[in-house]
Write a protein that holds these residues in place. Structure first.
Motif, short mmCIF file in Angstrom:
data_model
loop_
_atom_site.label_atom_id
_atom_site.label_comp_id
_atom_site.label_asym_id
_atom_site.label_seq_id
_atom_site.Cartn_x
_atom_site.Cartn_y
_atom_site.Cartn_z
N TRP A 60 63.58 29.29 18.32
CA TRP A 60 64.67 28.49 18.90
C TRP A 60 65.98 28.74 18.14
CZ3 TRP A 60 67.61 24.28 17.08
CH2 TRP A 60 68.33 23.61 18.08
N ILE A 61 65.91 28.77 16.81
CA ILE A 61 67.11 29.04 16.02
C ILE A 61 67.65 30.44 16.35
CG2 ILE A 61 67.99 29.47 13.68
CD1 ILE A 61 66.21 27.28 12.66
N LEU A 62 66.72 31.39 16.44
CA LEU A 62 67.15 32.75 16.72
C LEU A 62 67.79 32.86 18.10
CD1 LEU A 62 66.97 35.41 15.12
CD2 LEU A 62 65.14 36.05 16.66
N ASP A 63 67.19 32.18 19.08
CA ASP A 63 67.79 32.18 20.42
C ASP A 63 69.20 31.58 20.36
OD1 ASP A 63 65.65 33.39 21.56
OD2 ASP A 63 64.67 31.55 22.22
N ALA A 64 69.36 30.53 19.56
CA ALA A 64 70.68 29.92 19.41
C ALA A 64 71.65 30.91 18.77
CB ALA A 64 70.59 28.65 18.58
N VAL A 65 71.14 31.70 17.82
CA VAL A 65 71.98 32.73 17.19
C VAL A 65 72.46 33.72 18.25
CG1 VAL A 65 71.93 34.75 15.66
CG2 VAL A 65 71.02 32.56 14.87
N TYR A 66 71.49 34.17 19.09
CA TYR A 66 71.86 35.14 20.12
C TYR A 66 72.86 34.55 21.11
CZ TYR A 66 67.93 38.01 18.59
OH TYR A 66 67.06 38.76 17.85
N ALA A 67 72.69 33.25 21.41
CA ALA A 67 73.55 32.61 22.40
C ALA A 67 74.88 32.16 21.78
CB ALA A 67 72.83 31.42 23.03
N ARG A 68 75.04 32.42 20.49
CA ARG A 68 76.23 32.00 19.75
C ARG A 68 76.43 30.49 19.84
NH1 ARG A 68 78.90 35.38 17.61
NH2 ARG A 68 78.68 37.57 17.94
N ARG A 111 74.83 18.48 20.84
CA ARG A 111 74.08 19.02 21.97
C ARG A 111 74.07 20.54 21.94
NH1 ARG A 111 72.84 15.52 26.05
NH2 ARG A 111 73.60 13.41 25.69
N ALA A 112 73.00 21.10 22.45
CA ALA A 112 72.93 22.55 22.58
C ALA A 112 73.78 22.96 23.78
CB ALA A 112 71.48 22.98 22.77
N TYR A 113 74.62 23.97 23.60
CA TYR A 113 75.58 24.29 24.65
C TYR A 113 74.94 24.82 25.92
CZ TYR A 113 79.57 22.93 22.07
OH TYR A 113 80.48 22.16 21.44
N LYS A 114 73.85 25.55 25.73
CA LYS A 114 73.25 26.19 26.89
C LYS A 114 72.61 25.18 27.82
CE LYS A 114 71.37 30.82 27.19
NZ LYS A 114 70.41 31.74 26.56
N THR A 115 71.83 24.28 27.23
CA THR A 115 71.04 23.37 28.06
C THR A 115 71.69 22.00 28.18
OG1 THR A 115 69.83 22.80 26.08
CG2 THR A 115 68.86 24.46 27.50
N ASN A 116 72.69 21.75 27.34
CA ASN A 116 73.32 20.45 27.25
C ASN A 116 72.32 19.35 26.91
OD1 ASN A 116 75.70 19.06 27.15
ND2 ASN A 116 75.50 18.28 29.24
N GLU A 117 71.23 19.77 26.31
CA GLU A 117 70.20 18.83 25.85
C GLU A 117 70.53 18.45 24.41
OE1 GLU A 117 67.01 16.73 26.80
OE2 GLU A 117 67.04 18.60 27.95
N LYS A 118 70.13 17.26 24.00
CA LYS A 118 70.33 16.87 22.60
C LYS A 118 69.56 17.82 21.69
CE LYS A 118 71.33 11.96 22.25
NZ LYS A 118 70.71 10.65 22.13
#
Lengths: 334, 303
Positions: free
Chosen positions: A289-297, A79-86
């Protein structure tokens, strides 16, 4: 031919395995504690411990990798940590946007690149040839993230012809089925949405097409020049055939093989290169989306997205190889 | 590769005029307009990089709150004290661009050195020893090639942590396979030749064979790739910095400046335009030279 396809398919296995190992180990490249990197220094000991367990970081490496692979085979990327979405859901939502952008870009690149290459080759050393070659030299050197911004300044901010960013204006409603907006608007015969989506697509697609366009122009030109030197072209001309038939039917057809290969390879690269274009134009695709995930660690999401893009890239390259063998039967299994 | 170009030196008439391969290549290069253009552009950037502190009119980090967002000199409100205008901190754009060339050249040198060193080593070992070693090394290279390079660089930096140093490492690592492939191919080709077998018969060890005998004969494609490698390293580093993953503010790096300019896009077109133009020019310079070198060093590829 089927032997070649089978062979090419089997060769995917070690590559994909290698990709999975590399992607898996990325989280261990983080200097220090990944859990602390993700939650920040002020995180409580309890939440750190929970995250470590959640990521499986408390287990031995080979167990971690085994779990990672088992999840991968089940099509579960976590799951993505920010949204808790799969992660798979999030990716599925965004992938069509990247596909739409990449396909539009490769179509633009192919049409203009090949046209420029063909005209250059048939009129070698003409002004058109020089101009188009200078442009393609500039094109391959283009920082597309800059080009995108410049186009924005010119066409959105100054001229106001095209929308600044995004995929669709807020006031437009579109029922999404495929999430490829142009396709969706055609399916639902929603012409205002079609126009709006197309207008949004033009600038990002053109920006993304710059480098492949230049490369396609160069390869078409050199491949055409080589073919046009052949005896059968002279024969065709001597027979009195018109230039269109000589250049396109006899010339282009035989010059196509390297061009097709390059188009395929470039399409694969586009899917990855879309990160920059998507970021600039706020295009909600997989790259951004990948880049946003990078920024959000959110390293889990980064791993999942990277795995997916690399797999797509490898699959496209395989298809290009097969296509190449199909148009050029001289190629054998090496 | 079937036949290797037999040296023309055999004929007596040619022998008089022959200058040796290096001089000949340089002569060919001088006639190549594209390469010359590339050399001129690169020289300009090198001069800018080496003599930044004398050329730049201002300190690249000095802020002047009274001179925020000044337009370039030819625009209304511009002045000669800031020829290309200023950014939102009142820093001189021209000076920042000049100092930026320093970072871009440095990135090129460091990143290319990394990929050149490890790529050559991997390729030479793979080609020379063949068999299992070859298989393992080249499989590894295939895996690196299975990622679009900018994505792999982004991901590596994401995990190592964003900084200029890590960006240079990431860009270097990402390009290793290109060099490894070239060197492996050339080594395989050279290894079969008589002079290598002769040297071996004379008792030369593996290291000597690889580095003294074989590699110098693989230089041409490697030099071309190195030049082109500078171009892609500069471009990728600028992209990473633009995304905030490379050089950090207030470092005067072109990509980072562009990222800052992006926020000013409505008010200061110059803050976006000039740093990007520099990236384009620097990358173009190395690409032009690389193209020219390919024509000059490898006559087989000439049209």
């Amino acid at each position: 031919m089927s032997k070649f396809i089978l062979h090419r398919f089997l060769s995917l296995i070690p590559t994909l395995l290698g990709i999975s190992i590399l992607v898996f180990f990325m989280i261990h490249m983080i200097p220090g504690d990944p859990a602390e990197m993700m939650l920040g220094e002020r995180a409580s000991e309890q939440s750190l411990k929970e995250l470590r367990e959640d990521l499986g970081l408390d287990k031995p490496l080979y167990v971690q990798y085994g779990l990672f692979m088992a999840r991968l085979f089940r099509g579960d990327l976590g799951r993505a940590y920010k949204t808790n979405e799969k992660i798979t859901t999030e990716i599925a939502e965004r992938f069509p946007a990247t596909i739409e952008l990449s396909i539009a870009a490769i179509i633009i690149a192919t049409i203009f690149g090949m046209a420029a290459g063909i005209i250059s080759a048939t009129k070698q050393y003409s002004i058109f040839d020089y101009t188009s070659m200078v442009f393609s030299l500039i094109g391959v050197s283009m920082p597309i993230f800059w080009l995108g911004l410049v186009l924005m300044i010119i066409f959105s901010l100054n001229l106001g012809w095209l929308p600044l960013s995004g995929r669709l204006s807020y006031h437009i409603n579109l029922e999404t089925v495929t999430r490829i907006y142009l396709l969706d608007s055609i399916l639902s015969q929603n012409w205002p949405a079609f126009k709006d989506a197309l207008w949004h697509l033009i600038m990002p697609a053109f920006t993304l097409s710059t480098i492949p366009m230049a490369i396609i122009a160069r390869i078409t030109r050199s491949s055409m020049l080589e073919v046009l030197r052949q005896d059968y072209i002279r024969t065709a001309k001597a027979k009195g055939l018109g230039p269109v038939v000589v250049y396109l039917k006899h010339g282009l057809k035989n010059a196509l093989i390297p061009v097709i290969t390059v188009i395929g390879l470039q399409f694969g690269i586009l899917m990855g290169g879309a990160i920059l274009t998507e970021t600039i134009f706020a295009w909600p695709g997989i790259g951004k989306w990948i880049l946003d995930a990078v920024y959000a660690r959110d390293f889990n999401a980064v791993q999942g997205g990277t795995m997916l893009v690399a797999t797509t890239f490898v699959l496209i390259n395989m298809l290009v190889d097969i296509l190449y063998a199909w148009v050029n039967p001289r190629i054998k299994v090496s | 590769m079937t036949t290797t170009a037999a040296p023309l030196k055999n004929s007596a008439a040619e022998a008089e005029k022959s200058y040796g391969p290096l001089t000949e290549a340089l002569l060919r290069l001088r006639k190549n307009k594209i390469a010359v253009a590339g050399i001129i552009i690169i020289s300009l950037f090198l001069v800018m990089a080496l003599f930044s502190q004398w050329i730049a009119p201002h300190d690249p980090l000095a802020q002047s709150l009274y001179d925020k967002l000044k337009p370039p000199v030819w625009d209304e409100g511009g002045s000669w004290s800031y020829p290309l205008g200023t950014d939102d901190f009142g820093r001189d754009l021209l000076s920042r661009i000049i100092y930026g060339s320093r970072i871009s050249m440095l990135v090129g040198i460091v990143a290319v050195s990394i990929s050149l060193f490890f790529g050559t080593l991997a390729g030479a070992v793979a080609g020379f020893y063949g068999g299992k070693i070859d298989n393992i090394i080249m499989r590894l290279m295939d895996i690196l090639l299975a990622f679009p390079s900018i994505l792999l660089a982004i991901v590596i930096v994401a995990f190592l942590g964003p900084s200029l140093r890590n960006a240079m490492i990431a860009i270097g690592v990402v390009s290793i396979p290109r060099y490894a492939r070239i060197v492996r191919g050339s080594v395989l080709e050279e290894y079969a030749k008589d002079y290598v077998q002769a040297a071996r018969a004379l008792g030369a060890g593996d290291v000597r064979l690889i580095f003294i005998h074989i590699l110098p004969n693989c230089l041409a494609p490697l030099i071309v790739q190195t030049t082109l490698g500078f171009a892609s390293a500069i471009l990728e580093a600028a992209a990473l910095s633009f995304l905030g993953l490379g050089a950090q503010p207030p470092t005067p790096e072109w990509g980072a400046m562009l990222a800052n300019g992006r926020a000013l896009i409505l008010r200061a077109w110059w803050a976006v335009t000039f740093p990007g133009l520099m990236i384009l020019l620097a990358v173009l310079g190395f690409n032009l030279l690389g193209d020219g070198l390919r024509d000059a060093l490898d006559p087989r590829l000439r049209e």
